[in-house]
Scaffold this motif. Structure first.
Motif, short mmCIF file in Angstrom:
data_model
loop_
_atom_site.label_atom_id
_atom_site.label_comp_id
_atom_site.label_asym_id
_atom_site.label_seq_id
_atom_site.Cartn_x
_atom_site.Cartn_y
_atom_site.Cartn_z
N GLU A 1 27.41 26.99 -34.43
CA GLU A 1 26.24 27.66 -35.00
C GLU A 1 26.55 29.13 -35.29
O GLU A 1 26.21 29.64 -36.36
CB GLU A 1 25.04 27.54 -34.06
N ALA B 1 28.90 29.27 -38.27
CA ALA B 1 28.20 29.05 -39.54
C ALA B 1 27.48 30.32 -39.99
O ALA B 1 27.49 30.66 -41.18
CB ALA B 1 27.21 27.89 -39.41
N VAL C 1 31.62 18.72 -38.81
CA VAL C 1 30.27 19.21 -38.50
C VAL C 1 30.05 20.56 -39.18
O VAL C 1 29.01 20.79 -39.82
CB VAL C 1 30.06 19.32 -36.97
N LEU C 2 31.01 21.45 -39.05
CA LEU C 2 30.90 22.77 -39.67
C LEU C 2 30.88 22.66 -41.19
O LEU C 2 30.09 23.34 -41.87
CB LEU C 2 32.05 23.66 -39.20
N GLU D 1 27.47 21.51 -42.28
CA GLU D 1 26.50 22.59 -42.10
C GLU D 1 26.60 23.63 -43.22
O GLU D 1 25.59 24.05 -43.78
CB GLU D 1 26.72 23.27 -40.74
N SER E 1 25.33 22.38 -46.61
CA SER E 1 23.92 22.03 -46.64
C SER E 1 23.13 22.99 -47.51
O SER E 1 23.32 24.21 -47.43
CB SER E 1 23.35 22.07 -45.21
N ARG F 1 20.93 28.70 -43.60
CA ARG F 1 21.24 28.84 -42.18
C ARG F 1 20.45 30.03 -41.62
O ARG F 1 20.19 31.00 -42.30
CB ARG F 1 22.74 29.10 -41.98
#
Length: 182
Positions: free
Chosen positions: A137, A140, A170-171, A174, A177, A181
Motif C-alpha cells: 500500500e 503504491a 498484486v502491486l 493496484e 486500477s 489510490r
C-alpha cells in the motif's frame, strides 16, 4: 524509437522516474540487510547508484556493477529477509535497464524493488502477509503518475515467481486500477 508490436517507447526521463521509485522502495529495507551484514555496503551502494541515475547520472558500467554487487551481497546474507532486502537494492539499480520490449517480464524491472522490499518486511515480521500488504500500500502511494504511465505501457506481470511474483502481481493490479489510490 518507434512503437511497434514488440517495442515500447521509453524516454530517459521515464527510466529516471522508474529508478527513483525503485530506489525509494529499496531504501525502506536497507536496514534489514545492514543489520545482518553491517560491514557490507553493496546494497546501499546499489540504491545510491539508482538515485544518482534518477537524478541525472549516467546509465553505465558503474550502475550495472552495483546491481551485480548487490546480487552477490544477497548470496552472502545470513537471513531470508536480508537476502530479499539485497534483492530489492539490486532491483533498484537494475530498474534503469528496463527494456522497451512489450513483454510481461519487464514489469519486474519496474516493480521488483517494491515487491522484494515487501517480502523482506513480511519475513522480518515472522512471515506476516498483512505486513507485506501494508508495505505494498505504501509502495503504491509512492508511485508517481509517470511510473504508473510507464507500467501501463507493458503487459500485465507474468505468473510464477513464488511469493515475490505474487507481490509483483498484486502491486501491478493496484497500480493499473482506474480507481484512484489514497
Amino acid at each position: 524509437m518507434t512503437e511497434d508490436a514488440g517495442e515500447i517507447v521509453l524516454s530517459k526521463q521515464d527510466l529516471r522516474a522508474v529508478a527513483a521509485f525503485a530506489a525509494a522502495c529499496a531504501e525502506t529495507v536497507l536496514d534489514v540487510f545492514e543489520a545482518d551484514r553491517p560491514d557490507d555496503a553493496r546494497a546501499r551502494d546499489a540504491v545510491r547508484a539508482a538515485w544518482e541515475f534518477a537524478r541525472g547520472g549516467e546509465r553505465g558500467k558503474a550502475l550495472r556493477d552495483t546491481a551485480w554487487a548487490a546480487l552477490k551481497a544477497a548470496g552472502s546474507a545470513g537471513t531470508a529477509a536480508a537476502r530479499e532486502a539485497a534483492w530489492a537494492a539490486m532491483s533498484a539499480a537494475g530498474s534503469a535497464y528496463l527494456h522497451p520490449l512489450a513483454r510481461p517480464t519487464q514489469v519486474k524491472h519496474i516493480l521488483g524493488a517494491g515487491a522484494h522490499a515487501a517480502r523482506a518486511a513480511e519475513l522480518v515480521a515472522g512471515d506476516d502477509r498483512a505486513v507485506g500488504a501494508e508495505s505494498l500500500e505504501r509502495t503504491a502511494r509512492r508511485a508517481t503518475p509517470v511510473v504508473v504511465d510507464v507500467l501501463r505501457r507493458f503487459p500485465v506481470a507474468p505468473g510464477g515467481g513464488g511469493r515475490v511474483g505474487e507481490l509483483i502481481r498484486v502491486l501491478d493490479a493496484e497500480l493499473r486500477s482506474p480507481v484512484p489510490r489514497t
